[in-house]
Design an enzyme around this catalytic site. Structure first.
Site, PDB file in Angstrom:
ATOM      1  N   LYS A  91       1.970   0.811  -2.649  1.00 52.39           N
ATOM      2  CA  LYS A  91       2.488   0.404  -3.957  1.00 52.39           C
ATOM      3  C   LYS A  91       3.736   1.205  -4.320  1.00 52.39           C
ATOM      4  O   LYS A  91       4.508   0.795  -5.173  1.00 52.39           O
ATOM      5  CB  LYS A  91       1.416   0.552  -5.031  1.00 52.39           C
ATOM      6  CG  LYS A  91       0.969   1.975  -5.245  1.00 52.39           C
ATOM      7  CD  LYS A  91      -0.319   2.060  -6.047  1.00 52.39           C
ATOM      8  CE  LYS A  91      -0.935   3.439  -5.852  1.00 52.39           C
ATOM      9  NZ  LYS A  91      -2.358   3.489  -5.985  1.00 52.39           N
ATOM     10  N   LYS A 133       3.191  13.074  -2.069  1.00 51.87           N
ATOM     11  CA  LYS A 133       3.389  12.690  -3.469  1.00 51.87           C
ATOM     12  C   LYS A 133       4.141  13.772  -4.238  1.00 51.87           C
ATOM     13  O   LYS A 133       4.975  13.473  -5.092  1.00 51.87           O
ATOM     14  CB  LYS A 133       2.045  12.425  -4.156  1.00 51.87           C
ATOM     15  CG  LYS A 133       1.389  11.128  -3.704  1.00 51.87           C
ATOM     16  CD  LYS A 133       0.186  10.824  -4.583  1.00 51.87           C
ATOM     17  CE  LYS A 133      -0.636   9.676  -4.021  1.00 51.87           C
ATOM     18  NZ  LYS A 133      -1.865   9.434  -4.779  1.00 51.87           N
ATOM     19  N   LYS A 174       3.251   2.407   6.219  1.00 54.14           N
ATOM     20  CA  LYS A 174       2.115   1.635   5.689  1.00 54.14           C
ATOM     21  C   LYS A 174       2.532   0.878   4.439  1.00 54.14           C
ATOM     22  O   LYS A 174       3.433   1.308   3.709  1.00 54.14           O
ATOM     23  CB  LYS A 174       0.932   2.560   5.386  1.00 54.14           C
ATOM     24  CG  LYS A 174       1.134   3.446   4.177  1.00 54.14           C
ATOM     25  CD  LYS A 174      -0.152   4.104   3.715  1.00 54.14           C
ATOM     26  CE  LYS A 174       0.176   4.940   2.468  1.00 54.14           C
ATOM     27  NZ  LYS A 174      -0.848   5.818   2.001  1.00 54.14           N
TER      28      LYS A 174
HETATM   29  P1  TYM Z   1      -5.899   3.864  -3.252  1.00 53.64           P
HETATM   30  O1  TYM Z   1      -6.133   3.325  -4.621  1.00 53.64           O
HETATM   31  O2  TYM Z   1      -4.568   4.407  -2.927  1.00 53.64           O
HETATM   32  O3  TYM Z   1      -6.217   2.733  -2.198  1.00 53.64           O
HETATM   33  C1  TYM Z   1      -7.429   1.991  -2.198  1.00 53.64           C
HETATM   34  C2  TYM Z   1      -7.876   1.754  -0.771  1.00 53.64           C
HETATM   35  O4  TYM Z   1      -6.890   1.001  -0.053  1.00 53.64           O
HETATM   36  C3  TYM Z   1      -6.632   1.625   1.191  1.00 53.64           C
HETATM   37  N1  TYM Z   1      -5.251   1.341   1.598  1.00 53.64           N
HETATM   38  C4  TYM Z   1      -4.902   0.848   2.790  1.00 53.64           C
HETATM   39  N2  TYM Z   1      -5.611   0.497   3.880  1.00 53.64           N
HETATM   40  C5  TYM Z   1      -4.939   0.002   4.940  1.00 53.64           C
HETATM   41  N3  TYM Z   1      -3.593  -0.155   4.965  1.00 53.64           N
HETATM   42  C6  TYM Z   1      -2.831   0.172   3.901  1.00 53.64           C
HETATM   43  N4  TYM Z   1      -1.515   0.002   3.941  1.00 53.64           N
HETATM   44  C7  TYM Z   1      -3.484   0.712   2.750  1.00 53.64           C
HETATM   45  N5  TYM Z   1      -3.038   1.143   1.546  1.00 53.64           N
HETATM   46  C8  TYM Z   1      -4.138   1.520   0.852  1.00 53.64           C
HETATM   47  C9  TYM Z   1      -6.865   3.104   0.934  1.00 53.64           C
HETATM   48  O5  TYM Z   1      -7.102   3.804   2.126  1.00 53.64           O
HETATM   49  C10 TYM Z   1      -8.062   3.064   0.015  1.00 53.64           C
HETATM   50  O6  TYM Z   1      -9.260   3.008   0.745  1.00 53.64           O
HETATM   51  N6  TYM Z   1      -7.974   8.413  -3.263  1.00 53.64           N
HETATM   52  C11 TYM Z   1      -8.286   6.997  -3.178  1.00 53.64           C
HETATM   53  C12 TYM Z   1      -9.270   6.528  -4.234  1.00 53.64           C
HETATM   54  C13 TYM Z   1     -10.534   7.301  -4.330  1.00 53.64           C
HETATM   55  C14 TYM Z   1     -11.632   7.247  -3.420  1.00 53.64           C
HETATM   56  C15 TYM Z   1     -12.623   8.098  -3.976  1.00 53.64           C
HETATM   57  C16 TYM Z   1     -11.848   6.597  -2.215  1.00 53.64           C
HETATM   58  C17 TYM Z   1     -10.888   8.127  -5.327  1.00 53.64           C
HETATM   59  N7  TYM Z   1     -12.131   8.614  -5.135  1.00 53.64           N
HETATM   60  C18 TYM Z   1     -13.830   8.292  -3.325  1.00 53.64           C
HETATM   61  C19 TYM Z   1     -13.073   6.802  -1.580  1.00 53.64           C
HETATM   62  C20 TYM Z   1     -14.038   7.645  -2.135  1.00 53.64           C
HETATM   63  C21 TYM Z   1      -7.004   6.199  -3.377  1.00 53.64           C
HETATM   64  O7  TYM Z   1      -6.092   6.648  -4.015  1.00 53.64           O
HETATM   65  O8  TYM Z   1      -7.025   4.938  -2.894  1.00 53.64           O
END
Ligand code: TYM
Length: 332
Positions: free
Chosen positions: A198, A112, A195
């Site tokens: 967004k 990022k 992957k």
């Molecule tokens: P975020 O908002 O980017 O994504 C949410 C969840 O979607 C999963 N994900 C995917 N899984 C499979 N294939 C893909 N192409 C794909 N794109 C996204 C992500 O792995 C995620 O589980 N940092 C985290 C949010 C967060 C969090 C936490 C998660 C903040 N605090 C505590 C767990 C525990 C995030 O940005 O997810």
């Protein structure tokens, strides 16, 4: 009951298929068997610039989508991260336990920051994983249901839990990632080497769950495959077809091996047409339910208020214990 915790960012507006298959789908299942805490992580969202009006709207939109996907406020605790101030408070303590080099090695930060440019990337983006550590540790989560891209952050959580416990005495639970092999990484339909995300260069390969169903069908039908003709799961040599098989299999509950047999001798077009239909049948009611939750913001906000109250009860207790262990003088 063992406990799970996870979070999703509100920034994208619509969730995409990777979010759903990689994470949210598991959240829905786990609320039946686990003590489940799920949140919309608005504090994480502002690590990149956000328009305040959009952020507020997208936070409600994220919550509405989680409910539309099947989260039930009677069976899980659904809340907004900023409603529980303990997250930011514990994050500070964890910041002070994390090595600068250790934080610099987080691959998602590196990606990022590279996109933002070193001067424009915020310090918040740098400490983002440590806030995530605090999110998880506050609830003594046993497992963290996420996609593969979050594995490193859960590993960091384990390291910091152990470090804190070693230095100050047993306080935190060391959590395990809960990552399903099949759906750990859903790939972009136009570029199955990366992957689904967004922040993809083009929206063409990203299935947004709130897209017009016609757009969804079109995206599926124009998915990139290969010049071969056999419908077979082979991640290495046939990434596009394998991705479509994974999506089909997960949404219909049909094992991939069975799909391979079903599509023997058939063309890619047949698989895509079927999958487009399956996707449309999935997103159409999802969109409607999301809309319904959004129309009644009073109910939505009260669900989130109740969730925050439940979350805070747990988080406040953990924070008080951690503050005490660290040696902060109680305010009395
Ligand atoms: P975020 O908002 O980017 O994504 C949410 C969840 O979607 C999963 N994900 C995917 N899984 C499979 N294939 C893909 N192409 C794909 N794109 C996204 C992500 O792995 C995620 O589980 N940092 C985290 C949010 C967060 C969090 C936490 C998660 C903040 N605090 C505590 C767990 C525990 C995030 O940005 O997810």
């Amino acid at each position: 009951k063992p406990r799970v915790l996870s979070g999703i960012q509100p920034t994208a507006g619509s969730f995409h298929l990777g979010n759903y298959l990689g994470a949210v789908r598991q959240w829905v299942a786990l609320q039946e068997t686990h003590d489940a805490f799920y949140m919309v992580v608005d504090l994480h969202a502002i690590t990149l610039p956000q328009d305040p009006k959009d952020l507020r709207a997208n936070t409600r939109l994220a919550a509405a989508q989680l409910l539309a996907a099947g989260l039930d406020p009677d069976r899980c605790t659904l809340f907004v991260q900023s409603h529980v101030p303990e997250h930011a408070q514990l994050a500070w303590v964890m910041n002070c336990l994390t090595g600068f080099g250790e934080a610099s090695r987080m691959t998602q930060f590196k990606d990022k920051a590279a996109k933002q440019g070193a001067d424009r990337a915020s310090v918040g983006l740098f400490t983002y994983p440590i806030l995530q550590v605090a999110d998880i540790l506050l609830y003594h989560a046993d497992e963290v249901p996420v996609g593969e891209d979050q594995r490193q952050h859960v590993e960091l959580t384990r390291d910091l839990a152990d470090r804190f416990n070693g230095r100050f005495g047993e306080t935190f639970t060391s959590p395990k990632p809960y990552i399903l092999k099949e759906t750990a990484k859903i790939y972009d339909l136009q570029d199955p080497a990366v992957k689904m995300s967004k922040s993809a260069a083009s929206p063409k390969g990203v299935v947004s769950l709130l897209d017009d169903p016609k757009t969804t069908a079109k995206k599926v039908k124009s998915a990139v495959t290969d010049t071969d003709t056999v419908i077979r799961f082979d991640r290495e040599n046939k990434p596009g077809v394998s991705n479509l098989l994974t999506i089909h299999s997960t949404l219909t509950g049909t094992p991939v091996a069975e799909l391979e047999r079903e599509y023997e001798g058939k063309m890619y077009g047949a698989l895509k047409t079927d999958l487009a239909e399956i996707m449309v049948a999935f997103v159409t009611p999802f969109r409607e339910r999301t809309q319904q939750y959004l129309e009644d913001t009073e109910t939505l906000d009260s669900i989130l208020a109740k969730g925050a109250e439940k979350a805070r009860a747990v988080a406040a207790e953990t924070l008080a214990l951690a503050y005490d262990r660290v040696g902060f003088l109680p305010a009395k």
